[in-house]
Design a protein around this motif. Structure first.
Motif, PDB file in Angstrom:
ATOM      1  N   GLY A 114       1.079   8.517   2.828  1.00 56.07           N
ATOM      2  CA  GLY A 114       2.493   8.794   3.085  1.00 56.07           C
ATOM      3  C   GLY A 114       3.386   8.249   1.994  1.00 56.07           C
ATOM      4  O   GLY A 114       4.353   8.898   1.572  1.00 56.07           O
ATOM      5  N   SER A 151       1.959  -0.244   9.299  1.00 60.46           N
ATOM      6  CA  SER A 151       0.860   0.382  10.050  1.00 60.46           C
ATOM      7  C   SER A 151      -0.479  -0.289   9.775  1.00 60.46           C
ATOM      8  O   SER A 151      -1.530   0.229  10.167  1.00 60.46           O
ATOM      9  CB  SER A 151       0.768   1.870   9.687  1.00 60.46           C
ATOM     10  N   ARG A 172      11.635   3.316   4.527  1.00 61.92           N
ATOM     11  CA  ARG A 172      11.384   3.598   3.119  1.00 61.92           C
ATOM     12  C   ARG A 172      12.431   2.835   2.308  1.00 61.92           C
ATOM     13  O   ARG A 172      13.610   2.779   2.689  1.00 61.92           O
ATOM     14  CB  ARG A 172      11.558   5.096   2.822  1.00 61.92           C
ATOM     15  N   PHE A 178      -2.328  10.550   4.960  1.00 64.37           N
ATOM     16  CA  PHE A 178      -2.712   9.331   5.670  1.00 64.37           C
ATOM     17  C   PHE A 178      -1.405   8.549   5.863  1.00 64.37           C
ATOM     18  O   PHE A 178      -0.995   7.750   5.030  1.00 64.37           O
ATOM     19  CB  PHE A 178      -3.709   8.552   4.800  1.00 64.37           C
ATOM     20  N   VAL A 181       2.766   9.005   8.108  1.00 62.74           N
ATOM     21  CA  VAL A 181       3.657   9.996   8.730  1.00 62.74           C
ATOM     22  C   VAL A 181       4.756  10.495   7.794  1.00 62.74           C
ATOM     23  O   VAL A 181       5.406  11.495   8.078  1.00 62.74           O
ATOM     24  CB  VAL A 181       4.310   9.450  10.025  1.00 62.74           C
ATOM     25  N   GLY A 182       4.974   9.774   6.697  1.00 62.22           N
ATOM     26  CA  GLY A 182       6.061  10.156   5.789  1.00 62.22           C
ATOM     27  C   GLY A 182       5.668  11.349   4.939  1.00 62.22           C
ATOM     28  O   GLY A 182       4.566  11.400   4.390  1.00 62.22           O
TER      29      GLY A 182
END
Ligand code: 8YV
Length: 313
Positions: free
Chosen positions: A53, A282, A232, A74, A76-77
């Motif tokens: 991501g 994560s 981010r 790998f 979600v972004g």
């Protein structure tokens, strides 16, 4: 028969790389001595890309991969992928949705508590033997304080639920108002910043949110307020943040993400009202395993021409 080949843009956990390599041909772009030459020579043999991501895949690379029809992220972004290009080329993009929400929300609360209750300073205080002669530093109370959340997606909502457990009134701003949620809505980040003790960034990265937390937002925050960023680095104007922290315009910041990772400016490192983490929202054994499983399931489905479990629109 054509070889089923995957291009790995950046390292993912070893076990996932091994699983992928046991089923398909895997090329690791980051290990190529001359990535340009590799892409020119072998780019048209690649059907799927696996990336992270935080890294995504640059358009210049995609241009060299004419056969690619899957980008399995790998993470979600998708802010580091040009979704206009993927849509135009009908390249499916999959993310590891669902599995990392709780960990990232836990990290947001962990940062909030650690920064305001000065956990890192307390740890150093004990280790350095300072406790023997001095009174420990005081922190800032968390329970009952106002939290403002930027972004009310899955992660924002998970943070809000946790904050409610600390009796914190929750306000938020988001792309769209969520009528079904019991939290106060703010029209914009600046008014949210004005009325909270903790401003937590949980929105997606990308052009539409770039620099959203600028000097005006930082100045709107009360002097005693803390900024927490688990989303981010691009959402926060890092230079403006350094200025605000230096001038004491806000109490401090706890940051898991930065503008140019893994580069963290010396100016931030030098400040003691900042808590720094290496993008680990994560990063638990359990979640990274689940993320790996989701990536594998998508790649497997793709090569077997089955529906992709977690494709985005
Ligand atoms: C990961 C992330 O740290 O989900 C994302 O978009 O940035 C993080 O969960 C990253 O993708 C893996 O390095």
């Amino acid at each position: 028969m054509t070889t089923q080949a995957i291009l790995l843009i950046a390292p993912v956990p070893d076990a996932l790389m091994d699983r992928l390599a046991s089923g398909w041909t895997v090329h690791r772009l980051y290990e190529q001595q001359d990535p340009q030459a590799f892409l020119a020579q072998s780019g048209d043999s690649i059907q799927a890309v696996v990336t992270r991501g935080d890294i995504g895949v640059r358009n210049e690379v995609l241009q060299q991969l004419p056969q690619v029809k899957l980008i399995a992220v790998f993470g979600v972004g998708t802010d580091a992928i040009d979704l206009n290009t993927t849509r135009a080329r009908k390249i499916a993009v999959t993310i590891t949705s669902g599995v990392l929400t709780n960990d990232v929300a836990d990290m947001a609360m962990g940062l909030l508590l650690a920064a305001s209750r000065r956990l890192c300073q307390g740890d150093r205080f004990v280790r350095e033997g300072q406790w023997l002669n001095n009174a420990p530093p005081l922190g800032t109370q968390v329970s009952g304080k106002r939290i403002g959340i930027v972004g009310m997606g899955n992660i924002g909502q998970a943070i809000a639920r946790r904050a409610s457990g600390f009796d914190m009134p929750v306000s938020y701003t988001s792309r769209s108002r969520r009528e079904s949620l019991p939290y106060s809505w703010c029209d914009d980040v600046q008014s949210l910043a004005k009325s909270c003790d903790f401003l937590v960034i949980a929105a997606s990265g990308g052009e539409s949110t770039k620099g959203m937390v600028d000097s005006a937002v930082l100045q709107a925050m009360p002097k005693h307020a803390w900024l927490i960023n688990i989303a981010r680095g691009s959402l926060v104007d890092q230079s403006a943040l350094i200025q605000a922290l230096r001038k004491g315009e806000i109490a401090g910041a706890a940051l898991d993400v930065f503008e140019q990772e893994p580069q963290v400016p010396e100016e931030l490192i030098a400040l003691n009202n900042v808590l720094l983490q290496p993008h680990v929202g994560s990063a638990t054994h359990e979640t990274r395993q689940q993320m790996a499983d989701v990536v594998f399931a998508n790649v497997e489905a793709f090569f077997n021409q089955k529906p992709l479990p977690t494709a985005i629109d």
